[in-house]
Design a protein around this motif. Structure first.
Motif, PDB file in Angstrom:
ATOM      1  N   LYS A   2       0.709  -1.236  -0.044  1.00 41.50           N
ATOM      2  CA  LYS A   2      -0.114   0.114  -0.150  1.00 41.50           C
ATOM      3  C   LYS A   2       0.825   1.230  -0.017  1.00 41.50           C
ATOM      4  O   LYS A   2       1.784   1.464   0.872  1.00 41.50           O
ATOM      5  N   ILE A   3       0.618   2.185  -0.987  1.00 43.75           N
ATOM      6  CA  ILE A   3       1.349   3.226  -1.188  1.00 43.75           C
ATOM      7  C   ILE A   3       0.541   4.485  -1.062  1.00 43.75           C
ATOM      8  O   ILE A   3      -0.381   4.639  -1.753  1.00 43.75           O
ATOM      9  N   LEU A   4       0.777   5.568  -0.310  1.00 43.59           N
ATOM     10  CA  LEU A   4      -0.045   6.751  -0.080  1.00 43.59           C
ATOM     11  C   LEU A   4       0.478   7.877  -1.059  1.00 43.59           C
ATOM     12  O   LEU A   4       1.709   7.856  -1.261  1.00 43.59           O
ATOM     13  N   PHE A   5      -0.456   8.592  -1.546  1.00 43.03           N
ATOM     14  CA  PHE A   5      -0.051   9.734  -2.221  1.00 43.03           C
ATOM     15  C   PHE A   5      -0.626  10.931  -1.529  1.00 43.03           C
ATOM     16  O   PHE A   5      -1.747  11.130  -1.251  1.00 43.03           O
ATOM     17  N   ILE A   6       0.463  11.853  -0.882  1.00 34.61           N
ATOM     18  CA  ILE A   6      -0.023  12.713  -0.071  1.00 34.61           C
ATOM     19  C   ILE A   6       0.436  14.175  -0.428  1.00 34.61           C
ATOM     20  O   ILE A   6       1.053  14.261  -1.492  1.00 34.61           O
ATOM     21  N   GLY A   7      -0.210  15.202   0.015  1.00 37.11           N
ATOM     22  CA  GLY A   7       0.174  16.543  -0.523  1.00 37.11           C
ATOM     23  C   GLY A   7      -0.983  17.369  -0.483  1.00 37.11           C
ATOM     24  O   GLY A   7      -2.325  16.838  -0.245  1.00 37.11           O
ATOM     25  N   PRO A   8      -0.681  18.587  -0.430  1.00 40.26           N
ATOM     26  CA  PRO A   8      -1.983  19.716  -0.494  1.00 40.26           C
ATOM     27  C   PRO A   8      -2.839  19.714  -1.658  1.00 40.26           C
ATOM     28  O   PRO A   8      -2.482  19.049  -2.673  1.00 40.26           O
ATOM     29  N   MET A   9      -4.120  20.039  -1.495  1.00 45.13           N
ATOM     30  CA  MET A   9      -5.151  20.414  -2.861  1.00 45.13           C
ATOM     31  C   MET A   9      -4.208  20.991  -4.104  1.00 45.13           C
ATOM     32  O   MET A   9      -3.622  22.000  -3.644  1.00 45.13           O
ATOM     33  N   GLY A  10      -4.469  20.431  -4.983  1.00 48.75           N
ATOM     34  CA  GLY A  10      -3.898  20.795  -6.426  1.00 48.75           C
ATOM     35  C   GLY A  10      -2.500  20.314  -6.802  1.00 48.75           C
ATOM     36  O   GLY A  10      -1.900  20.845  -7.427  1.00 48.75           O
ATOM     37  N   SER A  11      -1.695  19.635  -5.709  1.00 49.32           N
ATOM     38  CA  SER A  11      -0.452  18.935  -5.921  1.00 49.32           C
ATOM     39  C   SER A  11      -0.434  17.961  -6.838  1.00 49.32           C
ATOM     40  O   SER A  11       0.765  17.684  -7.423  1.00 49.32           O
ATOM     41  N   GLY A  12      -1.253  17.411  -7.462  1.00 56.27           N
ATOM     42  CA  GLY A  12      -1.317  16.393  -8.315  1.00 56.27           C
ATOM     43  C   GLY A  12      -1.624  14.846  -8.196  1.00 56.27           C
ATOM     44  O   GLY A  12      -1.310  13.985  -8.706  1.00 56.27           O
ATOM     45  N   LYS A  13      -2.023  14.685  -6.795  1.00 58.82           N
ATOM     46  CA  LYS A  13      -2.341  13.259  -6.229  1.00 58.82           C
ATOM     47  C   LYS A  13      -3.196  12.577  -7.201  1.00 58.82           C
ATOM     48  O   LYS A  13      -2.795  11.398  -7.698  1.00 58.82           O
ATOM     49  N   THR A  14      -4.410  13.248  -7.599  1.00 54.86           N
ATOM     50  CA  THR A  14      -5.240  12.230  -8.405  1.00 54.86           C
ATOM     51  C   THR A  14      -4.902  12.182  -9.777  1.00 54.86           C
ATOM     52  O   THR A  14      -4.716  11.033 -10.451  1.00 54.86           O
ATOM     53  N   ASP A  48      -8.661   8.873  -3.388  1.00 55.72           N
ATOM     54  CA  ASP A  48      -8.446   8.359  -4.563  1.00 55.72           C
ATOM     55  C   ASP A  48      -7.947   6.979  -4.380  1.00 55.72           C
ATOM     56  O   ASP A  48      -7.083   6.569  -3.446  1.00 55.72           O
ATOM     57  N   TYR A  49      -8.280   5.965  -5.484  1.00 55.18           N
ATOM     58  CA  TYR A  49      -7.761   4.413  -5.230  1.00 55.18           C
ATOM     59  C   TYR A  49      -7.303   3.900  -6.715  1.00 55.18           C
ATOM     60  O   TYR A  49      -8.264   4.029  -7.602  1.00 55.18           O
ATOM     61  N   GLY A  50      -6.232   3.511  -6.809  1.00 58.00           N
ATOM     62  CA  GLY A  50      -5.662   2.851  -7.967  1.00 58.00           C
ATOM     63  C   GLY A  50      -4.964   1.589  -7.720  1.00 58.00           C
ATOM     64  O   GLY A  50      -4.714   1.628  -6.627  1.00 58.00           O
ATOM     65  N   TYR A  63      -3.330   4.814  -2.900  1.00 62.62           N
ATOM     66  CA  TYR A  63      -4.174   5.672  -2.235  1.00 62.62           C
ATOM     67  C   TYR A  63      -3.762   7.027  -2.059  1.00 62.62           C
ATOM     68  O   TYR A  63      -2.912   7.526  -1.610  1.00 62.62           O
ATOM     69  N   GLY A  64      -4.908   7.956  -2.575  1.00 62.56           N
ATOM     70  CA  GLY A  64      -4.499   9.546  -2.538  1.00 62.56           C
ATOM     71  C   GLY A  64      -5.224  10.049  -1.546  1.00 62.56           C
ATOM     72  O   GLY A  64      -6.522   9.798  -1.310  1.00 62.56           O
ATOM     73  N   ALA A  85       4.928   6.507   1.320  1.00 59.49           N
ATOM     74  CA  ALA A  85       4.291   7.619   0.731  1.00 59.49           C
ATOM     75  C   ALA A  85       5.092   8.466  -0.336  1.00 59.49           C
ATOM     76  O   ALA A  85       6.074   8.606   0.047  1.00 59.49           O
ATOM     77  N   VAL A  86       4.328   9.014  -1.253  1.00 55.77           N
ATOM     78  CA  VAL A  86       4.734   9.847  -2.171  1.00 55.77           C
ATOM     79  C   VAL A  86       4.214  11.188  -1.957  1.00 55.77           C
ATOM     80  O   VAL A  86       3.140  11.291  -1.878  1.00 55.77           O
ATOM     81  N   LEU A  87       4.920  12.183  -1.468  1.00 55.97           N
ATOM     82  CA  LEU A  87       4.618  13.589  -1.082  1.00 55.97           C
ATOM     83  C   LEU A  87       4.724  14.447  -2.464  1.00 55.97           C
ATOM     84  O   LEU A  87       5.929  14.621  -2.816  1.00 55.97           O
ATOM     85  N   LEU A  88       3.611  14.995  -2.713  1.00 58.44           N
ATOM     86  CA  LEU A  88       3.523  15.704  -4.082  1.00 58.44           C
ATOM     87  C   LEU A  88       3.442  17.223  -3.589  1.00 58.44           C
ATOM     88  O   LEU A  88       2.443  17.576  -2.631  1.00 58.44           O
ATOM     89  N   LEU A  89       4.329  18.079  -4.158  1.00 54.27           N
ATOM     90  CA  LEU A  89       4.114  19.684  -3.632  1.00 54.27           C
ATOM     91  C   LEU A  89       4.129  20.384  -5.223  1.00 54.27           C
ATOM     92  O   LEU A  89       4.696  20.179  -6.019  1.00 54.27           O
ATOM     93  N   ASP A  90       3.342  21.384  -4.805  1.00 52.08           N
ATOM     94  CA  ASP A  90       3.365  22.326  -6.232  1.00 52.08           C
ATOM     95  C   ASP A  90       4.175  23.458  -6.001  1.00 52.08           C
ATOM     96  O   ASP A  90       4.199  24.657  -4.880  1.00 52.08           O
TER      97      ASP A  90
END
Length: 178
Positions: A2-14, A48-50, A63-64, A85-90
């Motif tokens: 299980k891997i999480l995609f984390i970060g603020p709104m609009g960072s690209g998780k979905t 989100d789930y894929g 999981y986003g 987790a993968v942390l995405l930042l804008d």
């Protein structure tokens, strides 16, 4: 796994999950009522789930998390049992380093065991001009985490983040057992 995609709104998780999922993704997008924070029309409100299906038959669940702090109760729920987790930042967000600090605190257990990788998006600048402030914050916290410039629309970029996460987590686990 299980891997999480984390970060603020609009960072690209979905977008990232959609780029790599081998199944049609499950998304809980709703109308964005927080337009002051981000002008995008919709936002994730639960998850989100894929999935990625590996050649050995194993499935990697993706999981986003929702990026808005008011949904942070979902962060703890979704983090249960995550290998990392993968942390995405804008990078276009003026408080991107502040957001890095927020997520390092919220997911301190994952960061502390090296089970977190950081992808900086929304920039066309060379890495040398972008990564310095993020690297400095990581150094101040005594963390050595993989840090990449990324385009989450590109499958190869997202797979690189996932592969780096898995490799880093495995190396850190080996070092603990050594």
């Amino acid at each position: 796994m299980k891997i999480l995609f984390i970060g603020p709104m609009g960072s690209g998780k979905t977008t990232a999950i959609n780029a790599v999922s081998d199944i049609a993704t499950v998304s809980t997008e709703a109308e964005n009522n927080d337009l002051e924070v981000n002008a995008k029309a919709t936002t994730t409100v639960a998850m989100d789930y894929g999935e990625i299906h590996l050649s050995d038959g194993e499935t990697v669940a993706l999981y986003g998390i929702p990026g808005q702090a008011r949904f942070d109760f979902m962060w703890t729920i979704l983090a249960e049992g995550a290998m990392g987790a993968v942390l995405l930042l804008d990078h276009g967000d003026q408080d991107a380093c502040g957001q890095l600090a927020v997520y390092l605190d919220a997911f301190a257990e994952l960061a502390g065991r090296g089970a977190l990788v950081i992808g900086i998006g929304h920039t066309r600048l060379p890495a040398a001009e972008v990564l310095g402030p993020y690297q400095q914050l990581l150094r101040q916290r005594g963390l050595a985490l993989p840090l990449f410039i990324t385009d989450v629309r590109e499958r190869s970029n997202v797979l690189l983040l996932i592969e780096s996460l898995i490799a880093n987590a495995e190396v850190n686990q080996l070092m603990e057992n050594f």
